[in-house]
Design a protein around this motif. Structure first.
Motif, PDB file in Angstrom:
ATOM      1  N   PHE A   4      23.648  76.058  36.941  1.00 58.88           N
ATOM      2  CA  PHE A   4      22.554  75.285  36.335  1.00 58.88           C
ATOM      3  C   PHE A   4      21.198  75.970  36.499  1.00 58.88           C
ATOM      4  CE2 PHE A   4      26.035  72.501  37.200  1.00 58.88           C
ATOM      5  CZ  PHE A   4      26.089  71.661  36.099  1.00 58.88           C
ATOM      6  N   VAL A   5      21.206  77.171  37.053  1.00 56.46           N
ATOM      7  CA  VAL A   5      19.951  77.869  37.327  1.00 56.46           C
ATOM      8  C   VAL A   5      19.343  78.437  36.056  1.00 56.46           C
ATOM      9  CG1 VAL A   5      18.952  79.869  38.506  1.00 56.46           C
ATOM     10  CG2 VAL A   5      20.564  78.384  39.710  1.00 56.46           C
ATOM     11  N   GLU A   6      20.171  78.918  35.152  1.00 58.22           N
ATOM     12  CA  GLU A   6      19.657  79.490  33.914  1.00 58.22           C
ATOM     13  C   GLU A   6      19.261  78.383  32.945  1.00 58.22           C
ATOM     14  OE1 GLU A   6      21.069  82.576  30.355  1.00 58.22           O
ATOM     15  OE2 GLU A   6      22.373  82.183  32.089  1.00 58.22           O
ATOM     16  N   ASN A   7      18.007  78.411  32.517  1.00 57.19           N
ATOM     17  CA  ASN A   7      17.460  77.435  31.560  1.00 57.19           C
ATOM     18  C   ASN A   7      17.695  75.987  32.003  1.00 57.19           C
ATOM     19  OD1 ASN A   7      16.728  79.582  29.786  1.00 57.19           O
ATOM     20  ND2 ASN A   7      18.827  79.606  28.983  1.00 57.19           N
ATOM     21  N   PRO A   8      17.313  75.610  33.209  1.00 57.94           N
ATOM     22  CA  PRO A   8      17.564  74.236  33.663  1.00 57.94           C
ATOM     23  C   PRO A   8      16.807  73.190  32.853  1.00 57.94           C
ATOM     24  CG  PRO A   8      16.116  75.370  35.200  1.00 57.94           C
ATOM     25  CD  PRO A   8      16.610  76.412  34.245  1.00 57.94           C
ATOM     26  N   THR A   9      15.636  73.523  32.337  1.00 57.95           N
ATOM     27  CA  THR A   9      14.885  72.534  31.549  1.00 57.95           C
ATOM     28  C   THR A   9      15.640  72.184  30.272  1.00 57.95           C
ATOM     29  OG1 THR A   9      12.865  73.584  32.392  1.00 57.95           O
ATOM     30  CG2 THR A   9      12.627  71.944  30.640  1.00 57.95           C
ATOM     31  N   GLU A  10      16.169  73.217  29.605  1.00 60.10           N
ATOM     32  CA  GLU A  10      16.964  72.971  28.402  1.00 60.10           C
ATOM     33  C   GLU A  10      18.217  72.172  28.742  1.00 60.10           C
ATOM     34  OE1 GLU A  10      15.558  75.742  29.285  1.00 60.10           O
ATOM     35  OE2 GLU A  10      14.301  76.387  27.606  1.00 60.10           O
ATOM     36  N   LYS A  11      18.810  72.470  29.884  1.00 55.15           N
ATOM     37  CA  LYS A  11      20.012  71.735  30.294  1.00 55.15           C
ATOM     38  C   LYS A  11      19.686  70.270  30.568  1.00 55.15           C
ATOM     39  CE  LYS A  11      22.920  75.452  32.187  1.00 55.15           C
ATOM     40  NZ  LYS A  11      22.256  76.612  31.607  1.00 55.15           N
ATOM     41  N   LEU A  12      18.537  70.005  31.191  1.00 49.47           N
ATOM     42  CA  LEU A  12      18.144  68.611  31.423  1.00 49.47           C
ATOM     43  C   LEU A  12      17.944  67.889  30.093  1.00 49.47           C
ATOM     44  CD1 LEU A  12      17.264  66.228  33.159  1.00 49.47           C
ATOM     45  CD2 LEU A  12      14.958  67.211  33.227  1.00 49.47           C
ATOM     46  N   ALA A  13      17.312  68.545  29.137  1.00 47.75           N
ATOM     47  CA  ALA A  13      17.101  67.920  27.826  1.00 47.75           C
ATOM     48  C   ALA A  13      18.435  67.550  27.190  1.00 47.75           C
ATOM     49  CB  ALA A  13      16.314  68.862  26.918  1.00 47.75           C
ATOM     50  N   ARG A  14      19.403  68.455  27.265  1.00 46.18           N
ATOM     51  CA  ARG A  14      20.718  68.166  26.685  1.00 46.18           C
ATOM     52  C   ARG A  14      21.396  67.009  27.412  1.00 46.18           C
ATOM     53  NH1 ARG A  14      25.844  72.352  25.767  1.00 46.18           N
ATOM     54  NH2 ARG A  14      26.465  71.421  23.780  1.00 46.18           N
TER      55      ARG A  14
ATOM     56  N   VAL B  40      12.028  70.243  25.030  1.00 48.60           N
ATOM     57  CA  VAL B  40      11.362  70.874  26.166  1.00 48.60           C
ATOM     58  C   VAL B  40       9.865  70.916  25.879  1.00 48.60           C
ATOM     59  CG1 VAL B  40      11.106  73.028  27.446  1.00 48.60           C
ATOM     60  CG2 VAL B  40      13.380  72.224  26.778  1.00 48.60           C
ATOM     61  N   LEU B  41       9.075  70.421  26.829  1.00 48.80           N
ATOM     62  CA  LEU B  41       7.619  70.439  26.709  1.00 48.80           C
ATOM     63  C   LEU B  41       7.007  71.614  27.452  1.00 48.80           C
ATOM     64  CD1 LEU B  41       6.928  66.627  27.320  1.00 48.80           C
ATOM     65  CD2 LEU B  41       7.130  67.823  25.125  1.00 48.80           C
ATOM     66  N   GLY B  42       7.758  72.180  28.354  1.00 48.42           N
ATOM     67  CA  GLY B  42       7.296  73.284  29.183  1.00 48.42           C
ATOM     68  C   GLY B  42       8.309  73.490  30.285  1.00 48.42           C
ATOM     69  N   THR B  43       8.128  74.469  31.105  1.00 49.20           N
ATOM     70  CA  THR B  43       9.069  74.722  32.185  1.00 49.20           C
ATOM     71  C   THR B  43       9.137  73.512  33.120  1.00 49.20           C
ATOM     72  OG1 THR B  43       8.617  77.089  32.098  1.00 49.20           O
ATOM     73  CG2 THR B  43       9.646  76.240  34.111  1.00 49.20           C
ATOM     74  N   GLY B  44      10.325  72.891  33.208  1.00 53.77           N
ATOM     75  CA  GLY B  44      10.511  71.716  34.061  1.00 53.77           C
ATOM     76  C   GLY B  44      10.061  70.418  33.428  1.00 53.77           C
ATOM     77  N   ALA B  45       9.612  70.450  32.183  1.00 49.59           N
ATOM     78  CA  ALA B  45       9.083  69.246  31.528  1.00 49.59           C
ATOM     79  C   ALA B  45       9.869  68.937  30.260  1.00 49.59           C
ATOM     80  CB  ALA B  45       7.601  69.411  31.203  1.00 49.59           C
ATOM     81  N   VAL B  46      10.227  67.661  30.100  1.00 54.03           N
ATOM     82  CA  VAL B  46      11.087  67.229  28.994  1.00 54.03           C
ATOM     83  C   VAL B  46      10.632  65.869  28.502  1.00 54.03           C
ATOM     84  CG1 VAL B  46      13.433  66.445  28.450  1.00 54.03           C
ATOM     85  CG2 VAL B  46      13.117  68.512  29.779  1.00 54.03           C
TER      86      VAL B  46
END
Length: 561
Positions: A324-334, A505-511
């Motif tokens: 889950f380290v690669e692109n975690p923000t995108e993963k959270l959005a999904r 995604v709104l930004g790194t770590g932001a959704v």
């Protein structure tokens, strides 16, 4: 043929044991001569005898081995001792009219009965949970296992309540008390393996197990064989009918590896309990949406949600967090929009975006995710406080069903450690196996460092795991209470068939994520777990906000009618 004793009336009981490997079996009732049992062609042994509640009994399968009834309702002297005859229908229920609560109303707290003082201790814990707004408790497994303390996933007598927790009637009294407070009671059950000590089935029914298939914990159970299938389905029905539980969580069903069995079990339970709200939940690493279609299982534990949130909150990247380290923000959005993150990638999962949001049970912490850490730390010790509060708000206000872990609502800093009560060679194996498990982690690569990992068999390891309120307990309770009250008022009434409308995604770590709800309203949740500010949308009416909108550690919940 039915597993377990059957009361025939007139103080007569029929005892049964499936022992296809044996030519003879005798019934022993404490204080009486052994009674030979009659064998049928399919390996069942039966005997009728005069007996009463409280009588101790066991089965003599050889000159040097007598075993407990694998469908015993209670034990005397632990899993190696005598089974105790228990009338499953003697308890006088107070809450006769209780039929449960809809799944959309579930706000669950997972609890370990042992660290809370047994069934009576859990019962004392219930009023404060009801006051908080929690609507269900989920008991970690209560089936009898070796020793006096353990997580419960090493059970060997699935029908018997663990002796140190209390009696069958004590568990029923706990359920009665919960229903009186409007709380549902769920139970975690383990049908994929048996524990390493006290399981004697292999000594007389080797075909209970699939010799060609293993799980990480031992031989797989052969659920394709009718007696084995009935053993587990009847066990599930027992908890729901005799104990009037409101639901079950089936542990690690991917290790059962038999979808036909899982579907048959769910269908039989549904047919047997019309008119009641009974909820069936899976733990399934396969992320299989087929088991979540109408008429089968209500939901699946969504490890994906925890894993990606843990990475974003702590920056940890070892073990199962690595995926889950690669692109975690995108993963959270999904995850927020579609439920599962893994939907076929790397050979795991299938598309889940078509499912209602309530098909997923999400959490920031549970027994696995805390207790499987070497030192059992909770998130409150690992994450920034403001970001943890924002993640908590997300958990409790999003449409997926929220699960809390005991103690987090009071800001507990107590660890939850892995504990057992094994002895001699097995204790040594568990201790050393536990330490070797963490050798691949940077913090424990040095053998000397690994010696600091608590011994699972030490009494202190268990005692340390009792959840104690933190110094800011009242502040945390007020925070949870406020969020759960908002969920009751604004989210629950609209949850039926709520579905994701997408997330961005709104930004790194932001959704920001959006859902359309039963009445057409749109729920919009925005969170920033990153290090830089972003812009949050301002559509709809603001229900709740933390921090300055868009800044690190901020969260907003908005509703557009």
């Amino acid at each position: 043929m039915q597993w377990g004793p059957q009361f025939l009336g007139g103080d007569r009981v029929r005892f049964a044991l499936w022992a296809p490997d044996k030519d003879s079996v005798a019934l022993e009732i404490d204080g009486r001569d052994a009674l030979p049992m009659q064998r049928s062609a399919d390996g069942w042994f039966t005997a009728e005898a005069p007996a009463r509640t409280g009588d101790r009994y066991r089965f003599r399968i050889s000159d040097d081995l007598a075993v407990a009834d694998p469908a015993s309702r209670a034990q005397s002297g632990g899993v190696h001792g005598w089974s105790v005859l228990s009338d499953p229908f003697a308890y006088e229920w107070r809450m006769q009219e209780w039929s449960g609560r809809p799944w959309t109303e579930a706000v669950i707290q997972e609890v370990h009965p042992g660290v809370l003082g047994g069934f009576s201790g859990v019962a004392e814990h219930l009023p404060q949970l009801a006051q908080l707004g929690v609507t269900a408790i989920e008991l970690m497994p209560v089936a009898a296992f070796a020793g006096t303390r353990g997580w419960g996933y090493d059970g060997v007598l699935p029908y018997a309540v663990h002796e140190s927790y209390g009696s069958p009637d004590d568990l029923k009294a706990l359920v009665d008390r919960a229903h009186d407070l409007g709380l549902m009671v769920f139970l975690d059950v383990v049908y994929n393996h048996f524990g390493p000590e006290g399981n004697y089935l292999g000594a007389y029914a080797s075909s209970f197990f699939d010799q060609h298939s293993d799980t990480p914990w031992g031989s797989a159970v052969a659920v394709s064989r009718e007696p084995v299938k009935r053993f587990f389905i009847d066990n599930a029905r027992m908890w729901l009918q005799e104990y009037r539980l409101d639901g079950l969580r089936f542990d690690a069903v991917h290790a059962i590896a038999d979808d036909a069995f899982l579907d048959a079990m769910a269908q039989e339970i549904r047919e047997a309990l019309p008119g009641r709200h009974v909820h069936l939940v899976l733990e399934n690493e396969h992320n299989d949406p087929e088991r979540l279609r109408p008429g089968l299982y209500d939901a699946q534990w969504n490890d994906d949600f925890h894993n990606v949130l843990h990475v974003l909150l702590t920056g940890e990247s070892e073990g199962y967090y690595e995926a889950f380290v690669e692109n975690p923000t995108e993963k959270l959005a999904r995850c927020l929009s579609e439920g599962f993150i893994h939907q076929g990638e790397e050979g795991r999962g299938k598309p889940s975006g078509h499912l209602p949001a309530t098909r997923f049970v999400s959490f920031l912490q549970n027994h696995d995710q805390v207790g499987n850490r070497a030192l059992g730390e909770r998130l409150i010790r690992l994450a920034d406080r403001d970001k943890l509060r924002a993640a908590t708000a997300l958990l409790l206000l999003m449409p997926q069903i929220p699960l809390l872990f005991m103690g987090e609502e009071s800001g507990s800093r107590s660890p939850f450690l892995f504990f057992t009560d094994f002895h001699d060679e097995l204790a040594d194996a568990v201790r050393e196996g536990r330490r070797k498990e963490f050798a691949k982690f940077a913090a424990f690569s040095d053998p000397e460092t690994r010696k600091g990992i608590p011994d699972p068999n030490d009494q202190e390891t268990f005692d340390t795991s009792v959840p104690r309120p933190g110094p800011d307990a009242e502040e945390w309770r007020a925070f949870y209470s406020q969020l759960i009250a908002l969920r009751h008022q604004h989210i629950m009434p609209r949850l039926e068939e709520t579905r994701g409308m997408g997330a961005e995604v709104l930004g790194t770590g932001a959704v920001v994520a959006r859902w359309v709800m039963h009445d057409g309203a749109r729920l919009i949740l925005a969170i920033n777990l990153g290090e830089t500010g972003v812009s949050f949308p301002e559509e709809g009416e603001c229900l709740f906000a933390l921090g300055e909108a868009g800044e690190p550690g901020s969260f907003t919940a908005r509703l557009s009618l």
